[in-house]
Design an enzyme around this catalytic site. Structure first.
Site, PDB file in Angstrom:
ATOM      1  CB  SER A 100     -23.858 -16.595  23.713  1.00  0.00           C
ATOM      2  OG  SER A 100     -22.183 -17.433  24.224  1.00  0.00           O
TER       3      SER A 100
ATOM      4  CG  HIS B 225     -22.328 -13.856  20.995  1.00  0.00           C
ATOM      5  ND1 HIS B 225     -20.788 -13.474  21.315  1.00  0.00           N
ATOM      6  CD2 HIS B 225     -22.834 -14.513  21.024  1.00  0.00           C
ATOM      7  CE1 HIS B 225     -20.124 -15.465  21.324  1.00  0.00           C
ATOM      8  NE2 HIS B 225     -21.200 -15.795  21.581  1.00  0.00           N
TER       9      HIS B 225
END
Length: 291
Positions: free
Chosen positions: A213, A270
């Site tokens: 991610s 993230h």
């Protein structure tokens, strides 16, 4: 990039752009002095681009546009044989990233096999008497296991998480690799992965996290910012898609993912991945402008 075509006022660029993307030719449509212009990334595609422009304008012979079915089948057979080779040649880093992620997911059984999972976490984990123990980050430095800064990116804990990340790495990552080259793309992946993994560990103080991610968010940030730095850079990320990723980033800081059965999200990974992608875009943009 080179200017390949200047559209007339009555011409719509969508059809030609679609043809170019179908042939995997990186390009950008710009609007200048009242008309649209076609800019192509690599002059190596000049011959193919001019052929497609001729088809677009209706100047190409009919036999070049309409291929009989037997010839099409032969051509498809040849293409199928060469597809993997061409993909490996064009996107070696992206394909290696996908392959190693699939392999690690298989070895760790999507994070359920703690014995093998400990090979890839940022610090070693040990299972004794049904209890899980983790080592401090200093153990990684002491044993010179620096590869552990990277390997958490290959670990995934659910099939949905794995598929989501691999789809975006393929969709955006391969296009970036084709535009910047394999070496630059490799350096970018290493920076995004290591930065997101390191800051995620510092935030949660636990090695039980993983996923691509951070790299995905890095790709999104890089691809979104580059057209603002270089007007000739193709726009790979729409405003709507960028908004979706930012909203999803914000949702990660709420209890919604857990309530939906998605577990805790690596929010710091993230965020740091996104920032890393933006920084990489700024640095790369400055470098190409100095050429």
């Amino acid at each position: 990039m080179f200017l390949a075509y200047r559209f007339l006022e009555h011409q719509s660029p969508e059809a030609l752009s679609k043809m170019l993307w179908q042939h995997k030719i990186g390009h950008q449509i710009t609007f200048n002095q009242g008309v649209h212009e076609l800019w192509v990334v690599d002059k190596a595609y000049a011959t193919e681009v001019h052929r497609l422009i001729a088809i677009y304008e209706g100047h190409a012979p009919q036999e070049e546009v309409v291929i009989n079915s037997s010839h099409a089948k032969q051509k498809n057979a040849v293409l199928n044989k060469n597809t993997l080779y061409l993909a490996c040649k064009q996107y070696p880093v992206t394909l290696f990233l996908i392959a190693i992620t699939l392999l690690v997911s298989l070895i760790t059984q999507l994070g359920t096999s703690y014995a093998s999972l400990g090979w890839f976490t940022i610090t070693p984990i040990i299972v004794e008497n049904n209890l899980l123990y983790s080592m401090p980050l200093s153990s990684m430095w002491d044993t010179h296991a620096y590869w552990r800064l990277l390997t958490p990116a290959f670990v995934h804990f659910s099939m949905m998480h794995l598929v989501f990340n691999l789809l975006w790495v393929w969709e955006i990552g391969r296009k970036i690799e084709k535009l910047v080259g394999a070496f630059v793309w490799l350096i970018g992946v290493l920076i995004m992965a290591v930065a997101s993994n390191t800051f995620q560990y510092w935030d949660v103080q636990s090695p039980l996290f993983g996923g691509l991610s951070g790299v995905v968010y890095g790709c999104i940030g890089f691809a979104w910012l580059m057209p603002y730095i270089d007007s000739k850079w193709p726009r790979l990320i729409s405003k709507g898609l960028m908004m979706f990723f930012l909203i999803w980033l914000g949702i990660g800081y709420t209890d919604l993912p857990s309530s939906l059965g998605l577990g805790n999200m690596a929010n710091t990974a993230h965020l740091v991945g996104l920032v890393s992608g933006l920084v990489c875009a700024l640095v790369y943009g400055l470098l190409i402008k100095r050429r």
